[in-house]
Design an enzyme around this catalytic site. Structure first.
Site, PDB file in Angstrom:
ATOM      1  NE  ARG A 109      15.439  40.313  73.975  1.00 57.73           N
ATOM      2  CZ  ARG A 109      14.733  41.243  74.294  1.00 57.73           C
ATOM      3  NH1 ARG A 109      12.923  42.333  74.424  1.00 57.73           N
ATOM      4  NH2 ARG A 109      15.063  41.643  76.210  1.00 57.73           N
ATOM      5  CG  HIS A 154      11.137  40.082  79.636  1.00 59.86           C
ATOM      6  ND1 HIS A 154      11.424  40.345  78.471  1.00 59.86           N
ATOM      7  CD2 HIS A 154      10.362  40.313  80.566  1.00 59.86           C
ATOM      8  CE1 HIS A 154      11.068  41.153  78.086  1.00 59.86           C
ATOM      9  NE2 HIS A 154      10.192  41.607  79.012  1.00 59.86           N
ATOM     10  CD  GLU A 416      11.479  45.093  75.661  1.00 59.81           C
ATOM     11  OE1 GLU A 416      11.104  45.543  75.677  1.00 59.81           O
ATOM     12  OE2 GLU A 416      11.252  43.738  75.819  1.00 59.81           O
TER      13      GLU A 416
END
Ligand SMILES: *[C@@H]1O[C@H](CO)[C@@H](O)[C@H](O)[C@H]1NC(C)=O
Ligand SMILES: *[C@@H]1O[C@H](CO)[C@@H](O)[C@H](O)[C@H]1NC(C)=O
Length: 554
Positions: A109, A154, A416
């Site tokens: 990822r 992000h 995560e």
């Protein structure tokens, strides 16, 4: 020297003195049996563009809000550092893929930097070099059968768009859609797993509400809700576009990743504390998940009512600070995620914010609206390299079960989870953390939660936002003083690799440093080696103390 040792011993004592015999023995679980994951479980490891890439102005890359913040407000970063070079993945990406392979994960990822691809945020200027960088990375992963899981956003917004107000300006919706269309056109033939936005709560509250993450608006109670409103609409537009124009042809899946700590009721017997926990979940996760994953869509009822009531009391008139969706918008946002991406690291104890604002939050503010006071002050959970991160695996179980119940059993991917330390290769604390959190994930799966994958944070040490390079989350150590940013596996890399390879938590697998690691360890920068020695001593003392305490208590 004795002074030092005494200090460390006292510190360990302070950290560990309250270890209950039960807690101490589960934290080192050597006697427990190996535990197995379903055979189709997805294993992954994660990173993000600003944190690892460097090359901040390489080729024609544009400035991001993190470039801007770290260059113009160095004092806001713990070590005054920036991500200009960081782990230099802009040049070291082949080595990154090699590491991903060494871990035996099936998925990597990572995120795309919007200003690397569209330097000014607009489609009038697309960077050929930027497009090529991610294209190479994707091809390299596919060559080894590793599934790229790509995050479109992000946190590194093009600075130019911030000058327009960033996520508080509704213009962001078509702009994000243009950017998403381009990356879907460029990479969608090869990328089958997408998330639009990572951690909306952080983007909005930490970016706009408080002075924490870029752009550091420090403007509580108003712009974070505008940000959330536009972000949800932008997300939904991208998902609709993917479903209408790409999904059938490209055959991938798309979703969103939200985040929260688990709010554990401070006193489990107190109805008020349990309500505070529920309210915290609705404010942290529900703000973004309720519009997408709930049966009726829209913001959570408790959020709508509380913010409307408080806005009125605070003299804002009849318009709530939380914007309202039209029925059409509610409908358009509902169902726009193929899976539930969840990031979580730790837990807090929660209790209601009293009538007299016991938490002393600004009025208005997100925290005051939520009406919950969080703390980790009186817990006996082991610490980490970050003040906010304490180890409480049961919190992960509670969180997964809450999502399972609240949103009617969605497919979940833990996008995560991980722990920080202050350096070194002998990261047995990270080994314990991963084993224990995965065990909690298995407990949730056994109790019905539909968890399909686990992506640990992070592939390697990287730029930890305002903590700079002081907090390390990597399975791989990065020597930030070497020109090639040499990467070396930590003990946790070997343990996590073994978990992914065998689909099994093996509590007894605690390898010692091998040749390669010993050589690298000897080359660690002096202060990190000292940190490592200190941490090792602290952990040994802590372990010794927990054994003694456990022995006394039991
Ligand atoms: C908001 O105010 C109304 C009217 O005073 C009240 O009935 C309701 O309980 C309040 N809601 C919340 C969540 O505080
Ligand atoms: C809040 O403050 C007022 C005035 O200082 C005081 O009279 C009252 O007892 C306090 N209430 C609580 C719940 O602490």
């Amino acid at each position: 020297m004795w002074h030092m040792l005494l200090k460390i011993a006292l510190l360990s004592l302070a950290l560990e003195q309250s270890s209950r015999c039960g807690a101490a023995s589960t934290y080192n679980n050597p006697s427990s049996n190996a535990r197995h994951f379903p055979s189709d479980f997805m294993w992954g490891v994660g990173s993000s563009s600003y944190q690892i890439e460097g090359g901040w102005n390489a080729d024609d890359k544009g400035e991001s809000i993190w470039d801007y913040l770290t260059h113009n407000n160095r004092e806001k970063i713990v070590d005054q550092s920036n991500g200009d070079i960081s782990a230099d993945s802009y040049h070291q990406w082949r080595r990154d893929v090699q590491m991903v392979r060494e871990l035996h994960v099936t998925s990597y990822r990572f995120s795309l930097s919007w200003p690397r691809i569209m330097p000014g945020g607009y489609m009038n200027h697309v960077s050929t070099a930027g497009i090529k960088y991610y294209s190479n990375l994707i091809d390299e992963l596919l060559k080894y059968n590793i599934t790229p899981m790509v995050t479109m956003y992000h946190w590194d917004l093009p600075q130019r768009l911030q000058e327009l107000g960033g996520w508080t300006n509704p213009e962001i919706i078509p702009l994000f859609k243009d950017y998403a269309r381009l990356v879907l056109e460029m990479y969608g033939d090869r990328v089958k797993l997408w998330t639009t936005i990572n951690e909306p709560w952080h983007v909005c509250e930490h970016g706009y509400g408080v002075d924490y993450m870029a752009p550091s608006y420090n403007f509580p109670g108003i712009p974070a809700y505008l940000c959330g409103h536009n972000l949800l609409k932008a997300h939904a537009e991208v998902v609709h576009m993917y479903r209408e124009q790409f999904q059938q042809r490209q055959g991938g899946r798309i979703g969103i990743t939200v985040d929260t700590s688990w709010p554990e009721p401070k006193n489990p017997d107190s109805a008020e504390d349990r309500e505070a926990s529920e309210r915290a979940m609705q404010f942290y996760i529900g703000w973004f998940a309720h519009p997408i994953f709930s049966k009726h869509g829209n913001y959570p009822k408790v959020m709508i009512e509380r913010i409307r009531n408080m806005s009125k009391q605070q003299g804002f008139g009849s318009r709530s600070r939380l914007p309202e969706f039209t029925p059409e918008e509610i409908h358009r946002i509902k169902g726009t995620s193929d899976f539930f991406g969840i990031n979580s690291y730790t837990s807090n104890l929660v209790t209601p914010n009293g009538h007299n604002n016991t938490g002393k939050f600004p009025i208005p503010s997100f925290n005051h609206d939520m009406g919950v006071v969080e703390s980790q002050a009186d817990v006996d959970w082991p610490g980490s390299g970050s003040v906010w991160l304490k180890v409480y695996p049961k919190g992960m179980y509670n969180l997964l079960m809450w999502i399972h119940r609240e949103y009617n059993g969605p497919e979940m991917i833990i996008t995560e989870n991980g722990v920080s330390d202050r350096g070194g290769l002998e990261d047995y604390a990270r080994v314990d953390y991963i084993n224990l959190y995965l065990s909690a994930v298995l407990d949730a799966i056994e109790d019905g939660a539909n968890v399909k994958g686990y992506i640990t944070w992070s592939l390697m040490d990287s730029y930890e936002w305002k903590a700079g390079y002081t907090e390390k989350f990597g399975l791989y150590h990065v020597d930030f003083s070497s020109p090639e940013r040499t990467r070396t596996p930590k003990i946790s890399a070997r343990v996590f690799g073994n978990i992914c390879k065998t689909n099994t938590i093996d509590w007894s697998f605690r390898p010692k440093l091998n040749e390669e690691q010993l050589v690298a360890s000897a080359r660690l920068p002096a202060e990190e080696a000292a940190e490592n020695g200190g941490a090792r001593l602290k952990w040994s003392l802590a372990l010794l103390l927990s054994v003694v305490l456990a022995w006394i208590h039991c």
